[in-house]
Scaffold this active site. Structure first.
Site, PDB file in Angstrom:
ATOM      1  CB  CYS A 154       5.459  16.811   8.524  1.00 55.47           C
ATOM      2  SG  CYS A 154       6.345  16.141   7.164  1.00 55.47           S
ATOM      3  CB  CYS A 197      10.124  11.285   7.680  1.00 55.21           C
ATOM      4  SG  CYS A 197      11.521  12.363   7.857  1.00 55.21           S
ATOM      5  CD  GLU A 212      37.374  22.269  15.112  1.00 58.50           C
ATOM      6  OE1 GLU A 212      36.531  22.540  15.983  1.00 58.50           O
ATOM      7  OE2 GLU A 212      37.424  21.167  14.529  1.00 58.50           O
ATOM      8  CG  ASP A 259      29.982  24.233  21.225  1.00 62.71           C
ATOM      9  OD1 ASP A 259      29.315  23.239  21.562  1.00 62.71           O
ATOM     10  OD2 ASP A 259      29.671  24.951  20.252  1.00 62.71           O
ATOM     11  CE1 TYR A 309      36.888  19.075  22.495  1.00 66.42           C
ATOM     12  CE2 TYR A 309      36.742  20.750  24.208  1.00 66.42           C
ATOM     13  CZ  TYR A 309      37.092  19.477  23.820  1.00 66.42           C
ATOM     14  OH  TYR A 309      37.635  18.611  24.720  1.00 66.42           O
ATOM     15  CB  CYS A 354      25.156  19.036  21.374  1.00 69.19           C
ATOM     16  SG  CYS A 354      26.677  18.129  21.090  1.00 69.19           S
ATOM     17  CB  CYS A 408      10.062  15.024  13.401  1.00 68.30           C
ATOM     18  SG  CYS A 408      10.531  16.486  12.472  1.00 68.30           S
ATOM     19  CD  GLN A 428      25.805  25.266  16.264  1.00 66.74           C
ATOM     20  OE1 GLN A 428      24.804  24.553  16.284  1.00 66.74           O
ATOM     21  NE2 GLN A 428      26.837  25.059  17.056  1.00 66.74           N
ATOM     22  CB  CYS A 479      11.458  18.652   4.957  1.00 65.37           C
ATOM     23  SG  CYS A 479      12.011  18.727   6.673  1.00 65.37           S
TER      24      CYS A 479
END
Ligand code: SAH
Length: 478
Positions: A71, A77, A353, A407, A332, A434, A80, A303, A163
Site C-alpha cells: 500500500c 496511515c 452478553e 471470549d 461474552y 484478543c 497497518c 468479526q 485500502c
C-alpha cells in the site's frame, strides 16, 4: 545525546507495537517503521532514562525481512504497523508475543509452552480480508472531496483510494458517492465547525453471500436528492442495502442511534462455515459443509476477518470436544456467533452478553438457523453465572456445564467470573482471547485452581497489525 541528534543503528528486535528496537551508546531506542535487520539513520525524538524514541530518517541497508509495502500510504496511515515486514516474520513475532506473555505474566515454563503451543494460523492471502470499512470524508489541500483514513493519532483524512485490507468494491462505492456529492452539492462534515453533511461511509460485505451494505453517516436527518444516490449505488453488483445513519452529535463516535433504510433490505446475510485443517499440509483449512448464517445490520458487531474467524471458531469447536451431549456456557457471546456454531454439536448452549441489542441479534439468528437448543441472557457474565450457581444450590434440575467457552473483550474476564467458573468445575474451558496479556493473567488463575493448560493456538485475525487472537484449551485436572 539530545533531541534531534542523528545516529546510525542496526535494528536487533521488534517491540510489541511493531516498532524496531536498536541499541546506541548503551541506550535502547524504539524506532517506528524500522524493521529487524535494517541498518538505518535515526533521529532522536524523545529521551528517557536508559531508553528513548527515534524516527527513521533513512534505510541505509535494508533487512532481508523488509518488503516493499503493498500500500502506497502504509507509512502515513495509522492502520497497518507492519506492512514492511515479511508476512512469515509477522507471524513469528505474534507467536512470540503470545509465548512471552504466557511465560512472563502466566508463569508457564518454557518446557510446558513447548508442549502446548501449536503453530500460529496465518492467512494464505493476507490482504483484502476485512468485511467492514469506515471511511471518514474530508477535503484534500486542493479542496477536492476525499475519502480515506485518519492519520495516526489525528483526525486529518489521508486520502486512500483503495485500502488493501478492504474489499475491491469499496473504491467503486466511494467513487459513486463522490459523484453524487459533487452533483448534488453535498459537503463533507467538518469536525471543527460542525458544518457539512456527510461524516462517514460504512461499507460491509458478506464474503459468502456477496451482499453489500452501504450506510452513510449524516449530520442531519436526510440527504438532498436521495434518489440520485440510490441510483448511483444500486447498479453496483451485490448491492443489497443502502441506509443513512443520523449522527448530529459533536462526538468521536462514528455511528448515531437512528438508521433509516433508503433502499433494499435492512440487513445483509453471511455464513460462518466450519473448516478443518488439512493434516498433510499445515496451514490449509478446508470447508466441511457445516455452516451457520447471520444477519448483519449497520450497527451489529461482527468479526471483521471472516476467513480467519472460521478457522478460529472451528478450532474453538474442536477444543470444546463436543459429542452432542454437553451443556455449554458461552460467556461474552456477542451476537451468538460462537454459541450457534457450538450448538450444532452440543445438547444445549447458554449464551451471556452485556449488550441487549447483541442478544436480540443472537436470538433472531438462532431462529433463522432453526436452532432451539440455545438460550441467551442479557447481563454481565460475572453476575449472570453467579446467579445461576446460587439458584442451582437451591433448586434441582438446573444443570451445570460440561464446557465453558469465554471470549471476553481486551480487559479479560472479571475475577468473579473466573471464581464461578472454577466453582462449577466444567471438564473443559475454551478461552478465546484478543489480548494475550490479560489471557495469561486469567490462565494463571485457572491453573492455580485446578485446571491444566492443554493447547494454545494463536490465530492472525489482523494481518499487518500487532494484534493477535488466541484459542486455548484447559482441562480439569483434579
Ligand atoms: N464471541 C462474540 C463476541 C466477543 S467480543 C463474537 O465472536 O462475535 C466480547 C463481547 O463481550 C462483546 O460483545 C461485549 O459487549 C461483551 N462484554 C463485555 N463485558 C461483558 C461482561 N462483563 N459480561 C458479558 N459480556 C460482556
Amino acid at each position: 545525546m539530545k533531541k534531534n541528534d542523528t545516529f546510525v543503528v542496526t535494528i536487533e528486535d521488534m517491540g510489541v507495537n511493531g516498532e524496531g528496537i536498536g541499541k546506541y551508546e548503551g541506550m535502547t531506542f524504539f524506532i517506528k517503521d524500522a524493521v529487524v535487520g535494517d541498518e538505518i539513520l535515526a533521529g532522536v525524538t524523545k529521551l528517557k532514562k536508559g531508553y528513548g524514541y527515534a524516527r527513521m530518517i533513512e534505510v541505509l541497508r535494508p533487512s532481508d525481512r523488509r518488503v516493499e509495502p503493498a500500500c502506497a500510504v502504509a507509512r502515513q496511515c495509522g492502520g497497518c504497523q507492519m506492512q514492511t515486514l515479511r508476512y512469515d516474520v509477522q507471524l513469528q513475532l505474534k507467536e512470540r508475543k503470545v509465548r512471552d506473555n504466557l511465560r512472563r505474566i502466566g508463569g508457564f515454563s518454557e518446557e510446558l509452552l513447548q508442549r502446548v503451543m501449536e503453530p500460529v494460523v496465518g492467512m494464505e492471502e493476507p490482504f483484502r480480508y476485512r468485511n467492514k470499512a469506515q471511511f471518514p470524508v474530508g477535503y484534500d489541500k486542493n479542496g477536492e472531496i476525499v475519502f480515506g483514513f485518519y492519520a495516526a493519532r489525528s483526525h486529518r483524512v489521508i486520502p486512500v483510494d483503495d485500502c488493501l485490507l478492504g474489499v475491491e468494491e469499496n473504491g467503486l462505492i466511494l467513487s459513486q458517492i463522490k459523484e453524487y456529492m459533487q452533483q448534488c452539492g453535498v459537503k463533507p462534515y467538518d469536525e471543527v465547525t460542525g458544518k457539512g453533511l456527510l461524516r462517514h461511509v460504512l461499507i460491509r460485505k458478506g464474503f459468502h453471500s456477496g451482499q453489500l451494505m452501504v450506510c452513510l453517516v449524516v449530520n442531519g436527518k436526510e440527504l438532498p436528492q436521495e434518489d440520485v444516490l440510490i441510483e448511483n449505488l444500486q447498479s453496483i453488483e451485490g448491492m443489497h442495502s443502502i441506509s443513512i445513519n443520523i449522527n448530529t452529535a459533536n462526538t468521536n463516535r462514528i455511528l448515531g442511534d437512528e438508521v433509516r433504510l433508503l433502499w433494499g433490505e435492512p440487513c445483509i446475510t453471511d455464513d460462518i462455515c466450519r473448516v478443518q485443517e488439512e493434516k498433510t499440509y499445515s496451514g490449509q483449512f478446508i470447508a466441511t459443509g457445516e455452516k451457520v448464517s447471520f444477519e448483519i445490520s449497520p450497527k451489529s458487531f461482527y468479526q471483521v476477518n471472516p476467513v480467519q474467524t472460521e478457522k478460529l471458531y472451528s478450532l474453538a469447536l474442536e477444543y470444546a470436544g463436543l459429542t452432542g451431549e454437553e451443556i455449554v456456557w458461552d460467556l461474552y457471546c456477542g451476537i451468538g456467533t460462537i454459541s450457534l456454531f457450538l450448538a450444532k454439536a452440543a445438547k444445549h448452549v447458554y449464551g451471556v452478553e452485556i449488550v441487549p441489542e447483541a442478544i436480540a441479534d443472537a436470538r433472531r439468528n438462532a431462529l433463522n438457523n432453526h436452532m432451539d437448543n440455545v438460550t441467551f441472557y442479557v447481563g454481565k457474565a460475572e453476575e449472570v453465572v453467579t446467579a445461576w450457581v446460587e439458584s442451582r444450590e437451591n433448586s434441582e434440575g438446573c444443570t451445570s456445564p460440561d464446557v465453558i467457552v469465554v471470549d471476553p473483550p481486551r480487559k479479560g474476564c472479571d475475577e468473579k467470573c473466573l471464581q464461578t467458573m472454577v466453582q462449577v468445575a466444567p471438564k473443559r474451558i475454551v478461552y478465546v482471547s484478543c489480548d494475550s496479556a490479560t489471557l495469561s493473567r486469567d490462565l494463571k488463575y485457572l491453573v492455580e485452581h485446578g485446571y491444566g493448560l492443554e493447547r494454545v493456538r494463536p490465530v492472525d485475525q489482523f494481518c499487518h497489525s500487532m494484534h493477535v487472537e488466541c484459542v486455548v484449551l484447559l482441562t480439569k485436572t483434579s
